[in-house]
Scaffold this motif. Structure first.
Motif, short mmCIF file in Angstrom:
data_model
loop_
_atom_site.label_atom_id
_atom_site.label_comp_id
_atom_site.label_asym_id
_atom_site.label_seq_id
_atom_site.Cartn_x
_atom_site.Cartn_y
_atom_site.Cartn_z
N ARG A 1 0.85 -1.19 0.00
CA ARG A 1 0.00 0.00 0.00
C ARG A 1 0.88 1.24 0.00
N ASN A 2 0.54 2.21 -0.83
CA ASN A 2 1.27 3.47 -0.84
C ASN A 2 0.92 4.26 0.41
N LYS A 3 1.92 4.84 1.02
CA LYS A 3 1.69 5.65 2.21
C LYS A 3 1.50 7.10 1.81
N ALA A 4 0.62 7.77 2.52
CA ALA A 4 0.39 9.19 2.26
C ALA A 4 1.50 10.01 2.92
N ALA A 5 1.86 11.11 2.29
CA ALA A 5 2.91 11.97 2.82
C ALA A 5 2.33 13.33 3.18
N GLY A 6 2.57 13.76 4.39
CA GLY A 6 2.05 15.05 4.84
C GLY A 6 3.06 16.17 4.76
N PHE B 1 4.19 17.71 2.24
CA PHE B 1 3.76 18.74 1.30
C PHE B 1 2.96 19.83 2.01
N PHE B 2 2.06 19.41 2.89
CA PHE B 2 1.25 20.38 3.64
C PHE B 2 2.12 21.22 4.57
N LEU B 3 3.15 20.60 5.13
CA LEU B 3 4.05 21.33 6.02
C LEU B 3 4.78 22.44 5.25
N ILE B 4 5.37 22.09 4.12
CA ILE B 4 6.10 23.08 3.32
C ILE B 4 5.16 24.16 2.80
N LEU B 5 3.98 23.74 2.31
CA LEU B 5 3.01 24.70 1.79
C LEU B 5 2.57 25.68 2.87
N ALA C 1 0.12 17.82 8.80
CA ALA C 1 0.94 16.64 8.55
C ALA C 1 0.61 15.52 9.53
N VAL C 2 0.41 15.86 10.79
CA VAL C 2 0.03 14.85 11.78
C VAL C 2 -1.36 14.30 11.45
N GLY C 3 -2.25 15.15 10.99
CA GLY C 3 -3.58 14.69 10.59
C GLY C 3 -3.50 13.69 9.44
N VAL C 4 -2.68 13.98 8.44
CA VAL C 4 -2.50 13.05 7.32
C VAL C 4 -1.91 11.73 7.83
N TRP C 5 -0.96 11.81 8.72
CA TRP C 5 -0.33 10.61 9.28
C TRP C 5 -1.36 9.77 10.04
N LEU C 6 -2.19 10.41 10.83
CA LEU C 6 -3.19 9.68 11.61
C LEU C 6 -4.23 9.02 10.70
N VAL C 7 -4.68 9.72 9.67
CA VAL C 7 -5.62 9.14 8.73
C VAL C 7 -4.99 7.97 8.00
N ASP C 8 -3.75 8.12 7.56
CA ASP C 8 -3.06 7.05 6.86
C ASP C 8 -2.85 5.84 7.76
N ARG C 9 -2.57 6.08 9.01
CA ARG C 9 -2.35 5.01 9.97
C ARG C 9 -3.64 4.24 10.23
#
Length: 56
Positions: free
Chosen positions: A4-9, A11-15, A45-53
């Motif tokens: 499974r491809n993991k989501a990366a957050g 991008f949101f941090l840099i943006l 980024a933490v939100g993306v990580w939590l959703v991906d997890r």
């Protein structure tokens, strides 16, 4: 077994950092804008990580 491809957050941090810095430049407070953008980016980024997890 398919991987499974993991989501990366990151991008949101840099943006958010760049967006906060630009907003800060227009407001006359570039450092405060960058710090605020960093905090918002970390939350996103933490939100993306939590959703991906949760999906995994």
């Amino acid at each position: 077994m398919a991987t499974r491809n993991k989501a990366a957050g990151g991008f949101f941090l840099i943006l958010a950092i760049f967006g906060g810095f630009i907003w800060g430049l227009m407001s006359g407070l570039p450092l405060e804008g960058a710090v605020l953008g960093t905090l918002i980016g970390i939350v996103l980024a933490v939100g993306v990580w939590l959703v991906d997890r949760r999906r995994g």
